[in-house]
Design a protein around this motif. Structure first.
Motif, mmCIF file in Angstrom:
data_model
loop_
_atom_site.group_PDB
_atom_site.id
_atom_site.type_symbol
_atom_site.label_atom_id
_atom_site.label_comp_id
_atom_site.label_asym_id
_atom_site.label_seq_id
_atom_site.Cartn_x
_atom_site.Cartn_y
_atom_site.Cartn_z
ATOM 1 N N PHE A 17 -5.795 17.813 -0.637
ATOM 2 C CA PHE A 17 -6.611 16.663 -0.255
ATOM 3 C C PHE A 17 -7.896 16.626 -1.064
ATOM 4 O O PHE A 17 -8.251 15.596 -1.659
ATOM 5 C CB PHE A 17 -6.922 16.742 1.245
ATOM 6 N N PHE A 18 -8.606 17.744 -1.116
ATOM 7 C CA PHE A 18 -9.877 17.771 -1.844
ATOM 8 C C PHE A 18 -9.676 17.693 -3.354
ATOM 9 O O PHE A 18 -10.511 17.121 -4.067
ATOM 10 C CB PHE A 18 -10.684 19.011 -1.461
ATOM 11 N N LEU A 19 -8.577 18.220 -3.858
ATOM 12 C CA LEU A 19 -8.302 18.090 -5.292
ATOM 13 C C LEU A 19 -8.000 16.631 -5.646
ATOM 14 O O LEU A 19 -8.353 16.171 -6.739
ATOM 15 C CB LEU A 19 -7.129 18.992 -5.695
ATOM 16 N N ALA A 20 -7.372 15.907 -4.729
ATOM 17 C CA ALA A 20 -7.135 14.475 -4.947
ATOM 18 C C ALA A 20 -8.466 13.731 -4.983
ATOM 19 O O ALA A 20 -8.674 12.837 -5.818
ATOM 20 C CB ALA A 20 -6.234 13.916 -3.855
ATOM 21 N N LEU A 21 -9.378 14.100 -4.084
ATOM 22 C CA LEU A 21 -10.712 13.499 -4.100
ATOM 23 C C LEU A 21 -11.384 13.765 -5.443
ATOM 24 O O LEU A 21 -12.040 12.884 -6.011
ATOM 25 C CB LEU A 21 -11.571 14.079 -2.972
ATOM 26 N N PHE A 34 -10.423 9.058 -0.414
ATOM 27 C CA PHE A 34 -9.774 9.554 0.797
ATOM 28 C C PHE A 34 -8.344 9.025 0.896
ATOM 29 O O PHE A 34 -7.439 9.729 1.361
ATOM 30 C CB PHE A 34 -10.570 9.126 2.039
ATOM 31 N N ARG A 35 -8.129 7.780 0.463
ATOM 32 C CA ARG A 35 -6.781 7.224 0.460
ATOM 33 C C ARG A 35 -5.861 8.043 -0.445
ATOM 34 O O ARG A 35 -4.701 8.301 -0.113
ATOM 35 C CB ARG A 35 -6.817 5.767 -0.019
ATOM 36 N N GLU A 36 -6.392 8.451 -1.586
ATOM 37 C CA GLU A 36 -5.609 9.292 -2.497
ATOM 38 C C GLU A 36 -5.356 10.663 -1.877
ATOM 39 O O GLU A 36 -4.303 11.265 -2.077
ATOM 40 C CB GLU A 36 -6.338 9.435 -3.835
ATOM 41 N N GLY A 37 -6.340 11.138 -1.118
ATOM 42 C CA GLY A 37 -6.158 12.409 -0.416
ATOM 43 C C GLY A 37 -5.045 12.328 0.611
ATOM 44 O O GLY A 37 -4.235 13.239 0.742
#
Length: 214
Positions: free
Chosen positions: A88-92, A111-114
């Motif tokens: 999740f945080f890597l996506a952010l 956040f949507r990407e997360g």
């Protein structure tokens, strides 16, 4: 334009770590009912490591901070939560690359990407009794705000996440360790959805107290 700065991002992580530590016993108790009984311990260990990492290394921008958080969680949080929260945080971090600050829409999109990353990894949908059941409603509540005000948007998101976490109690678990219990998973609040709600509680607290977004 209202902005979410590197300082705000660091404050968010600090407040999340505090809330995770404060609620570790409850998270573990919830996980003991339908999981391995280690969610609180694992999350607390992970965010304690994150705090030490951030104290030792100065992030250059928001993306760098999120990457540090994600990599640390991946390496220190056990069970399913490590890959999910770490991812999740890597996506952010990917979405916010090179940015010193974010506006409301940019932070929401990250956040949507997360959420998308979590769903790719865990294959979970809304109603499966997982972290997705608090994360998705929180983002939907955030998106309904049109005033671009971080304080009100994140407060709405935090309220929605907390309510959605409680709404997992009557659900039948269809993913993760809890799904092995079948009907016995009904009547218990999902620990992942609960820890996710703490992230939004921390974010709303920071955005209201620090004046993030203006």
């Amino acid at each position: 334009m209202e902005v979410f700065s590197l300082k705000d991002a660091r404050s968010w992580i600090d407040e999340t770590a505090r809330l995770i530590a404060e609620n570790a016993s409850n998270l573990t108790e919830l996980d003991s009912a339908i999981g391995d009984g280690d969610h609180g311990t694992n999350m607390n260990r992970g965010f304690t490591a994150v705090e030490k990492k951030l104290e030792a290394t100065q992030a250059s921008d928001v993306s760098a901070l999120f990457k540090q958080v994600g990599m640390t969680l991946l390496s220190t949080v056990g069970g399913a939560a490590g890959p999910l929260y770490g991812g999740f945080f890597l996506a952010l971090a990917r979405v916010t690359a090179g940015k010193q600050m974010l506006n409301d829409r940019e932070l929401l999109q990250s956040f949507r990407e997360g959420l998308a990353d979590i769903q790719r990894r865990g294959k979970a949908q809304i109603g499966d009794k997982t972290i997705v059941d608090s994360l998705a409603p929180a983002l939907n509540a955030w998106e309904t705000r049109t005033d671009n005000n971080f304080a009100s948007a994140t407060t709405c998101a935090a309220t929605a996440a907390a309510e959605a976490a409680k709404a997992t109690i009557p659900m039948l678990a269809l993913k993760g360790r809890a799904s092995y219990l079948g009907e016995r998973s009904i009547g218990h609040q999902d620990p992942g959805a609960t820890s996710c709600a703490l992230l939004f509680q921390a974010l709303a607290s920071v955005c209201n107290s620090n004046g993030a977004g203006g």
